[in-house]
Motif scaffolding. Structure first.
Motif, PDB file in Angstrom:
ATOM      1  N   ILE A 296      -9.636  24.889  38.746  1.00 25.15           N
ATOM      2  CA  ILE A 296      -8.733  26.041  38.780  1.00 25.15           C
ATOM      3  C   ILE A 296      -7.460  25.741  37.998  1.00 25.15           C
ATOM      4  N   THR A 298      -7.381  23.844  35.355  1.00 25.25           N
ATOM      5  CA  THR A 298      -7.841  23.983  33.963  1.00 25.25           C
ATOM      6  C   THR A 298      -7.898  25.445  33.552  1.00 25.25           C
ATOM      7  N   ILE A 299      -8.456  26.287  34.410  1.00 27.76           N
ATOM      8  CA  ILE A 299      -8.535  27.722  34.112  1.00 27.76           C
ATOM      9  C   ILE A 299      -7.139  28.309  33.961  1.00 27.76           C
ATOM     10  N   ASP A 303      -5.730  30.002  30.518  1.00 22.86           N
ATOM     11  CA  ASP A 303      -5.334  31.409  30.471  1.00 22.86           C
ATOM     12  C   ASP A 303      -3.866  31.573  30.075  1.00 22.86           C
ATOM     13  N   SER A 396     -15.896  27.978  26.748  1.00 21.37           N
ATOM     14  CA  SER A 396     -15.157  27.291  27.799  1.00 21.37           C
ATOM     15  C   SER A 396     -15.024  28.167  29.043  1.00 21.37           C
ATOM     16  N   GLY A 397     -14.669  29.449  28.842  1.00 23.78           N
ATOM     17  CA  GLY A 397     -14.525  30.355  29.971  1.00 23.78           C
ATOM     18  C   GLY A 397     -15.830  30.557  30.718  1.00 23.78           C
ATOM     19  N   CYS A 400     -16.622  27.322  32.647  1.00 18.99           N
ATOM     20  CA  CYS A 400     -15.742  27.206  33.813  1.00 18.99           C
ATOM     21  C   CYS A 400     -16.159  28.188  34.903  1.00 18.99           C
ATOM     22  N   GLY A 401     -16.493  29.425  34.512  1.00 23.34           N
ATOM     23  CA  GLY A 401     -16.947  30.402  35.493  1.00 23.34           C
ATOM     24  C   GLY A 401     -18.244  29.987  36.162  1.00 23.34           C
ATOM     25  N   ALA A 420      -8.787  31.992  41.679  1.00 21.38           N
ATOM     26  CA  ALA A 420      -8.939  31.989  40.227  1.00 21.38           C
ATOM     27  C   ALA A 420      -8.517  33.329  39.631  1.00 21.38           C
ATOM     28  N   SER A 424      -5.699  34.306  36.651  1.00 26.19           N
ATOM     29  CA  SER A 424      -6.046  35.013  35.421  1.00 26.19           C
ATOM     30  C   SER A 424      -5.388  36.387  35.333  1.00 26.19           C
ATOM     31  N   CYS A 455      -2.642  25.487  26.407  1.00 25.36           N
ATOM     32  CA  CYS A 455      -4.088  25.691  26.523  1.00 25.36           C
ATOM     33  C   CYS A 455      -4.818  24.350  26.456  1.00 25.36           C
TER      34      CYS A 455
END
Length: 475
Positions: A296, A298-299, A303, A396-397, A400-401, A420, A424, A455
């Protein structure tokens, strides 16, 4: 003596998700709902511009973000307590009714901005429970080994909805004004409801099962989050009770009871679970998880470094480079094509080896491309860089998802998705006005470079944490 026959629960599909009718019905419902959302926002923006000043229209468009950000953690609790399918169906029904009501009022009168603002607030409140439930639903309709493929299919649905929704909204406005566009949005959202009702839920593992080894700290028994039961029940339930109801033997449902104590031992008072305790348990679960906690982070970093430059920053860059609206449109289209290709790759392959490392490497590569976008002089080069950003950031997204889906215990997935989602949809958009102000002070080059560093830090975190770096998607 009577014998109760319990029908078998829905089993995971033997074949890939893109050939499973149950998954395709869910995907059709999700796509229809997302297209309806896009049409709705076109209709809302047009009606707001026609009814007030530009600043008032901007306020109407932004007001839905406030309840969505404030209530989303609670929405995750609701999704986990009552079941994601029930929450998604109810949310879509409320959204459909609200939009069609506004459409009917606009057909017969001109209520003004207050009605549009009220509708935006209602959408924001409903989205706060809708989005966590949407994130938790895939784990109930397919097996863990197909969740990565479903994540890719979901990404394709989002891209398709973005491409189709805006023209449909514009067509609705052209044919009959905002009222017609609102009616079209409501009908599209309505399509999702019967499709969702026809989706069968599969049996899910009990809480704390598959991922207990990944959790550094476990909650004590009294504060445990809702646990699933291993009993086989009818379709739509992991435990034989109505969708979302507490499982038999559940230690934390609304009517939870503590285990019986031995004779002579002091009686332990009942501690019924509350929404607040469920929320604390979810946050504790995320904080103690050796993969989800850094994932999370990282996300969030990805974002925060991505949203500003690729939204408001890109418009300012195109203006300063003299690319014009058409040039900016080409750059945006290239980004969308790259992100769509990444989603297609994951939907086709179903998994990628070394998913944690691959996601981190893609995020680092995408951050370099973000910094490079501000340095290219021509539209052609910008299109190529934007294509690379879309491909790398999209990959990457998606990874991660998919890791978020497969690493989370199903009993906590709504709350995990909510956390998360706040990152976002709540924190990342705050970077847009800051990005615009920073570009006014320092120019596009330094701001894009700074965003690339933020990022890239997400990729560094993913590589630095061993458990996340070594995380794999199920095969």
């Amino acid at each position: 003596m009577t014998t109760t026959v319990i029908p078998p629960a829905v089993r995971p599909p033997a074949g890939p998700a893109h050939r499973d009718g149950n998954v395709l019905r869910w995907l059709g419902a999700y796509t229809a709902s997302m297209i309806g959302d896009n049409v709705f926002y076109i209709a809302l923006s047009w009606a707001a511009v026609r009814s007030g000043t530009p600043s008032q229209a901007g306020l109407v468009m932004a007001v839905s973000a406030v309840p969505r950000a404030l209530l989303m953690l609670g929405g995750g609790v609701v999704a986990d307590r009552f079941g994601p399918r029930r929450v998604v169906i109810g949310s879509d029904a409320v959204r459909c009714a609200a939009v069609l009501t506004v459409a009917a009022l606009l057909f017969v009168a001109h209520p003004g901005l207050w009605l549009l603002a009220l509708l935006a607030v209602v959408f924001g409140i409903v989205d706060a429970v809708f989005m966590p439930a949407v994130g938790a639903l895939p784990a109930r309709v397919t097996g863990r080994d197909q969740l990565a493929r479903v994540q890719g299919m979901r990404g394709l649905a989002v891209r398709f909805a973005n491409v189709v929704g805006a023209p449909l909204g514009g067509l609705g406005v052209a044919l009959g004004g905002s009222a017609t566009a609102f009616a079209l949005a409501g009908l599209l959202i309505a399509v999702s409801v019967p499709l969702l009702i026809s989706v069968r839920m599969r049996e899910t593992p009990p809480a704390g099962g598959a991922n207990t080894a990944n959790t550094a700290n476990t909650a004590n028994t009294a504060d445990a989050a809702p646990a699933g039961a291993e009993a086989v029940g009818p379709p739509g339930d992991p435990d034989g009770s109505p969708d979302g109801a507490p499982a038999r033997g559940d230690a934390s449902g609304p009517h939870a009871r503590v285990p019986d104590v031995e004779d002579g031992a002091a009686a332990v008072p009942e501690r019924p679970a509350t929404a607040w305790r469920d929320l604390r348990d979810g946050l504790r679960y995320i904080r103690g998880h050796r993969v989800l906690a850094p994932l999370i982070v990282t996300i969030a970093l990805g974002d925060l470094g991505f949203v500003g430059p690729l939204n408001v920053g890109l418009a300012l860059l195109a203006d300063r480079r003299g690319w014009g609206a058409s040039g900016m449109g080409l750059v945006v289209a290239a980004f969308g094509a790259g992100a769509g290709a990444a989603a297609l790759l994951l939907a086709w392959r179903g998994t990628l080896p070394r998913a944690g490392s691959a996601g981190a490497a893609a995020l680092l590569g995408g951050s370099v491309a973000i910094g490079a976008l501000a340095q290219v002089p021509g539209v052609g080069a910008a299109v190529g860089v934007a294509l690379a950003i879309g491909l790398l950031a999209g990959l990457s997204g998606a990874l991660c998802g998919a890791l978020l889906q497969t690493q989370s215990d199903p009993a906590y997935l709504g709350r995990v998705t909510a956390v998360a989602g706040i990152v976002s949809l709540g924190l990342a958009p705050l970077s847009m006005p800051l990005t615009a102000a920073a570009i006014g002070w320092w120019g596009t080059g330094p701001v894009f470079a700074g965003s690339a560093v933020v990022c890239g830090l997400g990729g560094v975190v993913a590589l630095a944490v061993r458990d996340l770096r070594r995380a794999e998607l199920p095969r």
